[in-house]
Design a protein around this motif. Structure first.
Motif, PDB file in Angstrom:
ATOM      1  N   ASN A  73       0.809  -1.231   0.000  1.00 18.47           N
ATOM      2  CA  ASN A  73       0.000   0.000   0.000  1.00 18.47           C
ATOM      3  C   ASN A  73       0.841   1.279   0.000  1.00 18.47           C
ATOM      4  OD1 ASN A  73       0.924  -0.206   2.596  1.00 18.47           O
ATOM      5  ND2 ASN A  73      -1.042   0.122   3.587  1.00 18.47           N
ATOM      6  N   LYS A  74       2.157   1.145   0.096  1.00 23.91           N
ATOM      7  CA  LYS A  74       3.015   2.347   0.088  1.00 23.91           C
ATOM      8  C   LYS A  74       3.771   2.534  -1.228  1.00 23.91           C
ATOM      9  CE  LYS A  74       3.394   3.022   4.980  1.00 23.91           C
ATOM     10  NZ  LYS A  74       4.200   2.765   6.172  1.00 23.91           N
ATOM     11  N   VAL A  75       3.637   1.568  -2.132  1.00 22.79           N
ATOM     12  CA  VAL A  75       4.367   1.660  -3.406  1.00 22.79           C
ATOM     13  C   VAL A  75       4.004   2.939  -4.146  1.00 22.79           C
ATOM     14  CG1 VAL A  75       4.678   0.573  -5.666  1.00 22.79           C
ATOM     15  CG2 VAL A  75       4.559  -0.855  -3.611  1.00 22.79           C
ATOM     16  N   LYS A  76       2.741   3.320  -4.070  1.00 28.13           N
ATOM     17  CA  LYS A  76       2.264   4.473  -4.850  1.00 28.13           C
ATOM     18  C   LYS A  76       2.991   5.781  -4.510  1.00 28.13           C
ATOM     19  CE  LYS A  76      -1.846   5.230  -1.865  1.00 28.13           C
ATOM     20  NZ  LYS A  76      -1.907   3.941  -1.121  1.00 28.13           N
ATOM     21  N   TYR A  77       3.477   5.888  -3.288  1.00 26.58           N
ATOM     22  CA  TYR A  77       4.135   7.141  -2.894  1.00 26.58           C
ATOM     23  C   TYR A  77       5.515   7.318  -3.525  1.00 26.58           C
ATOM     24  CZ  TYR A  77       0.517   6.998   0.704  1.00 26.58           C
ATOM     25  OH  TYR A  77      -0.681   6.929   1.352  1.00 26.58           O
ATOM     26  N   ILE A  78       6.194   6.231  -3.816  1.00 27.55           N
ATOM     27  CA  ILE A  78       7.560   6.344  -4.350  1.00 27.55           C
ATOM     28  C   ILE A  78       7.643   6.054  -5.851  1.00 27.55           C
ATOM     29  CG2 ILE A  78       8.667   5.869  -2.122  1.00 27.55           C
ATOM     30  CD1 ILE A  78       9.186   2.989  -3.094  1.00 27.55           C
ATOM     31  N   ALA A  79       6.556   5.489  -6.400  1.00 28.17           N
ATOM     32  CA  ALA A  79       6.571   5.077  -7.811  1.00 28.17           C
ATOM     33  C   ALA A  79       6.923   6.199  -8.789  1.00 28.17           C
ATOM     34  CB  ALA A  79       5.234   4.443  -8.190  1.00 28.17           C
ATOM     35  N   PRO A  80       6.561   7.463  -8.508  1.00 30.51           N
ATOM     36  CA  PRO A  80       6.868   8.514  -9.489  1.00 30.51           C
ATOM     37  C   PRO A  80       8.363   8.782  -9.656  1.00 30.51           C
ATOM     38  CG  PRO A  80       5.179   9.279  -7.939  1.00 30.51           C
ATOM     39  CD  PRO A  80       5.719   7.987  -7.401  1.00 30.51           C
ATOM     40  N   PHE A  81       9.179   8.461  -8.657  1.00 28.74           N
ATOM     41  CA  PHE A  81      10.569   8.931  -8.746  1.00 28.74           C
ATOM     42  C   PHE A  81      11.622   7.896  -8.352  1.00 28.74           C
ATOM     43  CE2 PHE A  81       9.257   9.756  -4.371  1.00 28.74           C
ATOM     44  CZ  PHE A  81      10.369   9.339  -3.639  1.00 28.74           C
ATOM     45  N   VAL A  82      11.257   6.815  -7.677  1.00 24.79           N
ATOM     46  CA  VAL A  82      12.273   5.920  -7.112  1.00 24.79           C
ATOM     47  C   VAL A  82      13.167   5.342  -8.229  1.00 24.79           C
ATOM     48  CG1 VAL A  82      10.875   3.796  -7.138  1.00 24.79           C
ATOM     49  CG2 VAL A  82      12.618   4.118  -5.353  1.00 24.79           C
ATOM     50  N   SER A  83      14.469   5.275  -7.967  1.00 18.79           N
ATOM     51  CA  SER A  83      15.401   4.747  -8.974  1.00 18.79           C
ATOM     52  C   SER A  83      15.483   3.235  -8.937  1.00 18.79           C
ATOM     53  CB  SER A  83      16.811   5.272  -8.726  1.00 18.79           C
ATOM     54  OG  SER A  83      16.882   6.615  -9.030  1.00 18.79           O
ATOM     55  N   MET A  84      15.510   2.697  -7.712  1.00 16.16           N
ATOM     56  CA  MET A  84      15.619   1.257  -7.586  1.00 16.16           C
ATOM     57  C   MET A  84      14.993   0.803  -6.275  1.00 16.16           C
ATOM     58  SD  MET A  84      19.023  -1.153  -7.744  1.00 16.16           S
ATOM     59  CE  MET A  84      19.378  -0.900  -9.468  1.00 16.16           C
ATOM     60  N   ILE A  85      14.207  -0.264  -6.351  1.00  9.66           N
ATOM     61  CA  ILE A  85      13.675  -0.871  -5.133  1.00  9.66           C
ATOM     62  C   ILE A  85      14.485  -2.144  -4.911  1.00  9.66           C
ATOM     63  CG2 ILE A  85      11.633  -1.834  -3.990  1.00  9.66           C
ATOM     64  CD1 ILE A  85       9.916   0.042  -5.752  1.00  9.66           C
ATOM     65  N   GLN A  86      15.338  -2.108  -3.894  1.00  8.12           N
ATOM     66  CA  GLN A  86      16.301  -3.200  -3.672  1.00  8.12           C
ATOM     67  C   GLN A  86      15.725  -4.310  -2.802  1.00  8.12           C
ATOM     68  OE1 GLN A  86      20.253  -2.279  -2.507  1.00  8.12           O
ATOM     69  NE2 GLN A  86      20.487  -0.569  -3.913  1.00  8.12           N
ATOM     70  N   SER A  87      14.548  -4.082  -2.242  1.00 10.86           N
ATOM     71  CA  SER A  87      14.037  -4.971  -1.191  1.00 10.86           C
ATOM     72  C   SER A  87      12.764  -5.696  -1.599  1.00 10.86           C
ATOM     73  CB  SER A  87      13.807  -4.140   0.071  1.00 10.86           C
ATOM     74  OG  SER A  87      13.191  -2.905  -0.264  1.00 10.86           O
ATOM     75  N   VAL A  88      12.701  -6.149  -2.851  1.00 11.07           N
ATOM     76  CA  VAL A  88      11.517  -6.868  -3.309  1.00 11.07           C
ATOM     77  C   VAL A  88      11.574  -8.307  -2.806  1.00 11.07           C
ATOM     78  CG1 VAL A  88      10.257  -7.707  -5.320  1.00 11.07           C
ATOM     79  CG2 VAL A  88      11.268  -5.416  -5.348  1.00 11.07           C
ATOM     80  N   ASP A  89      10.551  -8.692  -2.053  1.00  5.94           N
ATOM     81  CA  ASP A  89      10.587 -10.028  -1.449  1.00  5.94           C
ATOM     82  C   ASP A  89       9.326 -10.847  -1.715  1.00  5.94           C
ATOM     83  OD1 ASP A  89       8.888  -8.621   0.137  1.00  5.94           O
ATOM     84  OD2 ASP A  89       9.973  -8.928   2.011  1.00  5.94           O
TER      85      ASP A  89
END
Ligand SMILES: *Cc1c(COP(=O)(O)O)cnc(C)c1O
Length: 217
Positions: A73-89
């Motif tokens: 439910n928090k992905v939407k806040y960073i989706a516009p700008f995040v460069s890399m999500i290193q913690s996908v589990d």
């Protein structure tokens, strides 16, 4: 020693093919700016709220890496700008990232976090779960996320042979997967206490906080 001289020292110790991500969690934006002014562009945060608070305060060419557990439910806040999500589990998280990346017409680079430590406290996929995810039909249809590699954290222990063994196991898995996935290029392992061992064991990205900024309060 100043932040700039710590960065210089660490940069001089790591080979050019290893990327340095400064872990800025708990440190205010003006401190992150000091690291920026010393030449760093990649910053790692483990909490979404903290990342979205600092991101607008830093120059636009800063890269933001999420390195902590991410709730769907928090992905939407960073989706516009995040460069890399290193913690996908999980696949579910990857699907949610894909959905949000599509909304913003972006491709979001991700690392799959693998559990390699002997403690029970860390997040991450087992090697078996990693294989299942990468071989699933659900994964193959995702068009707006790119899995570019793996992330792992070693045990918090003084037993450096244990730490080395854990990094080495992740590196072996990474090498194996590189054979089947051409986009695999990033192996994120190593923090302040163990980055030298991690680099010896094949890390291409280190996440360093306290050695740059001092201890967190
Ligand atoms: C905090 C953190 C780091 C940095 O730790 P230091 O010991 O301060 O270098 C690296 N990776 C992750 C996932 C973290 O949460």
């Amino acid at each position: 020693m100043s932040i700039a001289s710590q960065i210089q020292r660490i940069q001089s110790e790591i080979p050019p093919h290893v990327k340095l991500v400064a872990v800025t969690k708990t440190h205010p934006a003006n401190i992150v700016q000091e690291a920026y002014d010393a030449g760093l562009r990649a910053f790692g945060e483990n909490r979404v709220q903290e990342m979205i608070a600092k991101q607008p305060l830093l120059p636009a060419d800063s890269e933001w890496h999420l390195i902590g557990h991410l709730q769907t439910n928090k992905v939407k806040y960073i989706a516009p700008f995040v460069s890399m999500i290193q913690s996908v589990d999980s696949l579910k998280l990857l699907q949610e990232i894909n959905k949000n990346a599509l909304k913003h017409n972006r491709m979001i680079h991700c690392l799959l976090q693998v559990f390699i430590a002997s403690e029970e406290t860390k997040f991450g996929l087992s090697f078996k779960e990693l294989d299942e995810l990468l071989n699933s039909k659900e994964f193959s249809v995702l068009k707006n996320v790119k899995a570019v590699g793996l992330m792992g954290m070693a045990s918090l222990t003084d037993d450096l042979s244990q730490v080395r063994k854990e990094f080495s196991s992740l590196r072996n898995k990474f090498d194996q997967l590189k054979g089947q996935l051409p986009e695999f290029s990033v192996l994120s392992m190593g923090m302040s206490s163990d980055y030298k061992i991690a680099i010896e064991e094949g890390s291409t990205l280190v996440r360093i906080g306290s050695s740059i900024f001092g201890h967190r309060t």
